[in-house]
Design a protein around this motif. Sequence first.
Motif, PDB file in Angstrom:
ATOM      1  N   SER A  62       7.170   4.339   6.537  1.00  0.00           N
ATOM      2  CA  SER A  62       5.718   4.187   6.612  1.00  0.00           C
ATOM      3  C   SER A  62       5.255   2.867   5.999  1.00  0.00           C
ATOM      4  CB  SER A  62       5.026   5.349   5.893  1.00  0.00           C
ATOM      5  OG  SER A  62       5.310   6.581   6.518  1.00  0.00           O
ATOM      6  N   ILE A  63       5.897   2.453   4.924  1.00  0.00           N
ATOM      7  CA  ILE A  63       5.502   1.203   4.256  1.00  0.00           C
ATOM      8  C   ILE A  63       6.009  -0.007   5.026  1.00  0.00           C
ATOM      9  CG2 ILE A  63       5.634  -0.116   2.112  1.00  0.00           C
ATOM     10  CD1 ILE A  63       4.041   2.540   1.951  1.00  0.00           C
ATOM     11  N   GLY A  64       7.236   0.071   5.519  1.00  0.00           N
ATOM     12  CA  GLY A  64       7.798  -1.034   6.309  1.00  0.00           C
ATOM     13  C   GLY A  64       8.386  -2.117   5.443  1.00  0.00           C
ATOM     14  N   SER A  65       7.579  -3.076   5.025  1.00  0.00           N
ATOM     15  CA  SER A  65       8.053  -4.212   4.242  1.00  0.00           C
ATOM     16  C   SER A  65       7.762  -3.996   2.753  1.00  0.00           C
ATOM     17  CB  SER A  65       7.378  -5.500   4.705  1.00  0.00           C
ATOM     18  OG  SER A  65       7.697  -6.569   3.823  1.00  0.00           O
ATOM     19  N   PHE A  66       8.773  -4.308   1.921  1.00  0.00           N
ATOM     20  CA  PHE A  66       8.626  -4.217   0.471  1.00  0.00           C
ATOM     21  C   PHE A  66       8.730  -5.606  -0.159  1.00  0.00           C
ATOM     22  CE2 PHE A  66       9.474   0.027   1.708  1.00  0.00           C
ATOM     23  CZ  PHE A  66       9.048   0.868   0.688  1.00  0.00           C
ATOM     24  N   GLU A  67       8.366  -6.624   0.592  1.00  0.00           N
ATOM     25  CA  GLU A  67       8.523  -7.983   0.100  1.00  0.00           C
ATOM     26  C   GLU A  67       7.634  -8.274  -1.103  1.00  0.00           C
ATOM     27  OE1 GLU A  67       7.972 -10.604   3.385  1.00  0.00           O
ATOM     28  OE2 GLU A  67       9.892 -10.087   4.320  1.00  0.00           O
ATOM     29  N   THR A  68       6.485  -7.603  -1.238  1.00  0.00           N
ATOM     30  CA  THR A  68       5.625  -7.857  -2.399  1.00  0.00           C
ATOM     31  C   THR A  68       6.251  -7.326  -3.680  1.00  0.00           C
ATOM     32  OG1 THR A  68       4.377  -5.856  -1.822  1.00  0.00           O
ATOM     33  CG2 THR A  68       3.461  -7.977  -1.126  1.00  0.00           C
ATOM     34  N   ILE A  69       6.985  -6.221  -3.591  1.00  0.00           N
ATOM     35  CA  ILE A  69       7.730  -5.738  -4.760  1.00  0.00           C
ATOM     36  C   ILE A  69       8.802  -6.752  -5.131  1.00  0.00           C
ATOM     37  CG2 ILE A  69       9.581  -4.113  -5.363  1.00  0.00           C
ATOM     38  CD1 ILE A  69       7.889  -1.841  -4.653  1.00  0.00           C
ATOM     39  N   ASP A  70       9.492  -7.257  -4.135  1.00  0.00           N
ATOM     40  CA  ASP A  70      10.537  -8.244  -4.378  1.00  0.00           C
ATOM     41  C   ASP A  70       9.957  -9.475  -5.064  1.00  0.00           C
ATOM     42  OD1 ASP A  70      13.362  -9.240  -3.789  1.00  0.00           O
ATOM     43  OD2 ASP A  70      12.143 -10.800  -2.841  1.00  0.00           O
ATOM     44  N   ALA A  71       8.815  -9.964  -4.578  1.00  0.00           N
ATOM     45  CA  ALA A  71       8.201 -11.162  -5.156  1.00  0.00           C
ATOM     46  C   ALA A  71       7.692 -10.897  -6.567  1.00  0.00           C
ATOM     47  CB  ALA A  71       7.057 -11.638  -4.263  1.00  0.00           C
ATOM     48  N   ALA A  72       7.155  -9.703  -6.814  1.00  0.00           N
ATOM     49  CA  ALA A  72       6.587  -9.384  -8.117  1.00  0.00           C
ATOM     50  C   ALA A  72       7.640  -9.350  -9.218  1.00  0.00           C
ATOM     51  CB  ALA A  72       5.850  -8.049  -8.052  1.00  0.00           C
ATOM     52  N   PHE A  73       8.870  -8.983  -8.852  1.00  0.00           N
ATOM     53  CA  PHE A  73       9.910  -8.810  -9.872  1.00  0.00           C
ATOM     54  C   PHE A  73      11.106  -9.737  -9.634  1.00  0.00           C
ATOM     55  CE2 PHE A  73       7.898  -4.548  -9.293  1.00  0.00           C
ATOM     56  CZ  PHE A  73       7.083  -4.631 -10.424  1.00  0.00           C
ATOM     57  N   GLU A  74      10.834 -10.909  -9.100  1.00  0.00           N
ATOM     58  CA  GLU A  74      11.908 -11.825  -8.722  1.00  0.00           C
ATOM     59  C   GLU A  74      12.815 -12.166  -9.900  1.00  0.00           C
ATOM     60  OE1 GLU A  74      12.477 -16.275  -6.739  1.00  0.00           O
ATOM     61  OE2 GLU A  74      10.521 -15.297  -6.733  1.00  0.00           O
ATOM     62  N   GLY A  75      12.255 -12.305 -11.098  1.00  0.00           N
ATOM     63  CA  GLY A  75      13.051 -12.704 -12.247  1.00  0.00           C
ATOM     64  C   GLY A  75      13.526 -11.550 -13.102  1.00  0.00           C
ATOM     65  N   GLU A  76      13.237 -10.315 -12.693  1.00  0.00           N
ATOM     66  CA  GLU A  76      13.566  -9.151 -13.511  1.00  0.00           C
ATOM     67  C   GLU A  76      14.946  -8.593 -13.156  1.00  0.00           C
ATOM     68  OE1 GLU A  76      11.777  -8.262 -15.982  1.00  0.00           O
ATOM     69  OE2 GLU A  76       9.992  -9.462 -15.559  1.00  0.00           O
ATOM     70  N   GLU A  77      15.453  -7.778 -14.067  1.00  0.00           N
ATOM     71  CA  GLU A  77      16.729  -7.102 -13.826  1.00  0.00           C
ATOM     72  C   GLU A  77      16.473  -5.792 -13.090  1.00  0.00           C
ATOM     73  OE1 GLU A  77      20.103  -6.510 -16.919  1.00  0.00           O
ATOM     74  OE2 GLU A  77      18.999  -4.602 -16.873  1.00  0.00           O
ATOM     75  N   TRP A  78      17.279  -5.568 -12.060  1.00  0.00           N
ATOM     76  CA  TRP A  78      17.222  -4.328 -11.302  1.00  0.00           C
ATOM     77  C   TRP A  78      18.419  -3.464 -11.699  1.00  0.00           C
ATOM     78  CZ3 TRP A  78      13.439  -3.461  -7.401  1.00  0.00           C
ATOM     79  CH2 TRP A  78      12.616  -4.551  -7.134  1.00  0.00           C
ATOM     80  N   VAL A  79      18.173  -2.186 -11.895  1.00  0.00           N
ATOM     81  CA  VAL A  79      19.226  -1.259 -12.292  1.00  0.00           C
ATOM     82  C   VAL A  79      19.517  -0.328 -11.114  1.00  0.00           C
ATOM     83  CG1 VAL A  79      19.986   0.454 -13.985  1.00  0.00           C
ATOM     84  CG2 VAL A  79      18.363  -1.345 -14.651  1.00  0.00           C
ATOM     85  N   LEU A  80      20.771  -0.308 -10.677  1.00  0.00           N
ATOM     86  CA  LEU A  80      21.204   0.568  -9.592  1.00  0.00           C
ATOM     87  C   LEU A  80      22.500   1.246  -9.997  1.00  0.00           C
ATOM     88  CD1 LEU A  80      19.966  -2.230  -8.045  1.00  0.00           C
ATOM     89  CD2 LEU A  80      20.418  -0.768  -6.066  1.00  0.00           C
ATOM     90  N   HIS A  81      22.768   2.373  -9.361  1.00  0.00           N
ATOM     91  CA  HIS A  81      24.053   3.045  -9.543  1.00  0.00           C
ATOM     92  C   HIS A  81      24.833   2.880  -8.240  1.00  0.00           C
ATOM     93  CE1 HIS A  81      26.703   5.830 -11.684  1.00  0.00           C
ATOM     94  NE2 HIS A  81      27.013   6.313 -10.481  1.00  0.00           N
ATOM     95  N   ARG A  99      19.002 -10.313 -10.239  1.00  0.00           N
ATOM     96  CA  ARG A  99      19.715  -9.909 -11.454  1.00  0.00           C
ATOM     97  C   ARG A  99      19.984  -8.416 -11.347  1.00  0.00           C
ATOM     98  NH1 ARG A  99      16.098 -10.782 -16.247  1.00  0.00           N
ATOM     99  NH2 ARG A  99      17.918  -9.920 -17.338  1.00  0.00           N
ATOM    100  N   LEU A 100      21.196  -8.020 -11.706  1.00  0.00           N
ATOM    101  CA  LEU A 100      21.621  -6.642 -11.475  1.00  0.00           C
ATOM    102  C   LEU A 100      22.302  -6.068 -12.707  1.00  0.00           C
ATOM    103  CD1 LEU A 100      22.359  -4.254  -9.494  1.00  0.00           C
ATOM    104  CD2 LEU A 100      24.459  -5.526  -8.985  1.00  0.00           C
ATOM    105  N   PHE A 101      22.053  -4.786 -12.932  1.00  0.00           N
ATOM    106  CA  PHE A 101      22.884  -3.985 -13.831  1.00  0.00           C
ATOM    107  C   PHE A 101      23.299  -2.758 -13.040  1.00  0.00           C
ATOM    108  CE2 PHE A 101      24.304  -1.102 -17.012  1.00  0.00           C
ATOM    109  CZ  PHE A 101      24.737  -1.875 -18.079  1.00  0.00           C
ATOM    110  N   ASP A 102      24.602  -2.620 -12.822  1.00  0.00           N
ATOM    111  CA  ASP A 102      25.139  -1.519 -12.021  1.00  0.00           C
ATOM    112  C   ASP A 102      25.756  -0.499 -12.972  1.00  0.00           C
ATOM    113  OD1 ASP A 102      26.734   0.175 -10.392  1.00  0.00           O
ATOM    114  OD2 ASP A 102      26.951  -1.408  -8.893  1.00  0.00           O
ATOM    115  N   THR A 103      25.139   0.669 -13.060  1.00  0.00           N
ATOM    116  CA  THR A 103      25.618   1.682 -14.011  1.00  0.00           C
ATOM    117  C   THR A 103      26.949   2.285 -13.580  1.00  0.00           C
ATOM    118  OG1 THR A 103      24.141   3.262 -12.898  1.00  0.00           O
ATOM    119  CG2 THR A 103      23.349   2.268 -14.948  1.00  0.00           C
ATOM    120  N   GLU A 104      27.186   2.412 -12.287  1.00  0.00           N
ATOM    121  CA  GLU A 104      28.468   2.953 -11.827  1.00  0.00           C
ATOM    122  C   GLU A 104      29.595   1.974 -12.121  1.00  0.00           C
ATOM    123  OE1 GLU A 104      31.608   3.740  -8.590  1.00  0.00           O
ATOM    124  OE2 GLU A 104      30.430   1.938  -9.020  1.00  0.00           O
TER     125      GLU A 104
END
Length: 399
Positions: A62-81, A99-104
């Motif tokens: 429904s949202i389609g593009s999430f590019e504004t989230i990407d732009a808002a947090f360009e310099g932040e660390e993303w945490v994924l498993h 920037r990534l922190f992978d918990t797995e």
Amino acid sequence: MTDRHVIDTVDEYDRSVAELAAGHGPIAIDTERASGYRYSQRAYLIQVFRRGAGVYLFDAPSIGSFETIDAAFEGEEWVLHAASQDLPSLREVGIQPRRLFDTELSARLLGMPKVGLGAVVEETLGIHLAKEHSAADWSTRPLPQSWLEYAALDVELLVDVRDILEQRLVENRKTRIAREEFEAVLDEPARQPRVDPWRKLSGIHSVKGIRHLAVARELWNARDAYARETDTAPGRLVPDRSLVAVVKALPRSKEALAGLREFTGRASRSQIDRWWAAIERGLSTEDLPAARAAATDHVPPPRSWAERDPDADARLKRAKPVVASIADALDMPVENLLKPDYLRRVAWHPPQPADAAAIGRELAGYGARAWQVEATAQSIADAFVDAAQNGAPESETAS
């Protein structure tokens, strides 16, 4: 328990981005796909959490593009498993973590015996995380509240897990290792399409004859095209075993195909014309496939090395236990220390001279990280010298 809300309008999405931007710290993110139900690997639900903001559940189609989230947090660390599983579908909607922190991956580097999200959450936080909806059809609408709660918890606890794992990485002097691994995940190139993907049909190894293989190829292509057209997992239309049964039987008429008991699946009869046309193409084509898949790796299976190249066999058999002992000392799985394929390649085609520097360059060329080269290259070089002097150990079997 408060009902979880799904964000499915652009206006609400925009408000959510602003609220997330007002939060603080890393951003935890996860996706839910519909593997096994849909042809595509697109995200159907994207979950995001940030301290000071909370959990947000986005209806991705429904949202389609999430590019504004990407732009808002360009310099932040993303945490994924297990980030490598989610990054392709995130990039498809415009989210490109830098920037990534992978918990797995962190759990692997720390030598944790179980690295699934539920196990890691329980080991670090003492919270049991039920995983009963992991294989659900996330393209379902509306999504049940129990599913949404499951999806929310996947990210709500992830930053707390990250903090504990980061501290353990510091204590174990593995922060540099983790950083290089995270960067490698982000830099991993997109997977290239497989050559002759129809050869991955389950049971194709039992099919004999080039003409039979041609029919298998045409049936696979027909199913794949219809699966793509309807966005349905191919195996839900006609299972692999049914296609292979048809290939082996080679029915001589559409009626015989329809009467084949082993030909099952929800689209087996409703699309009978499609399948029969594929069989006819396979039976008449002059573009016949090779009896075997073309070799894509210049390194043969290690079980044949003793006969084909005894020196290479000795190198591999001497080096494998050495690399395994380094992994034990570092308390991590051997495949996270060095991909077995890299060791096989350098053992089969060693540089000349096969000293630590040259072996390190070879490993780096294959994709080994700097820390992996530093940890293994000298020991591999020493093992190769041992092999040249003493041959293969009597009790070791290359694999």
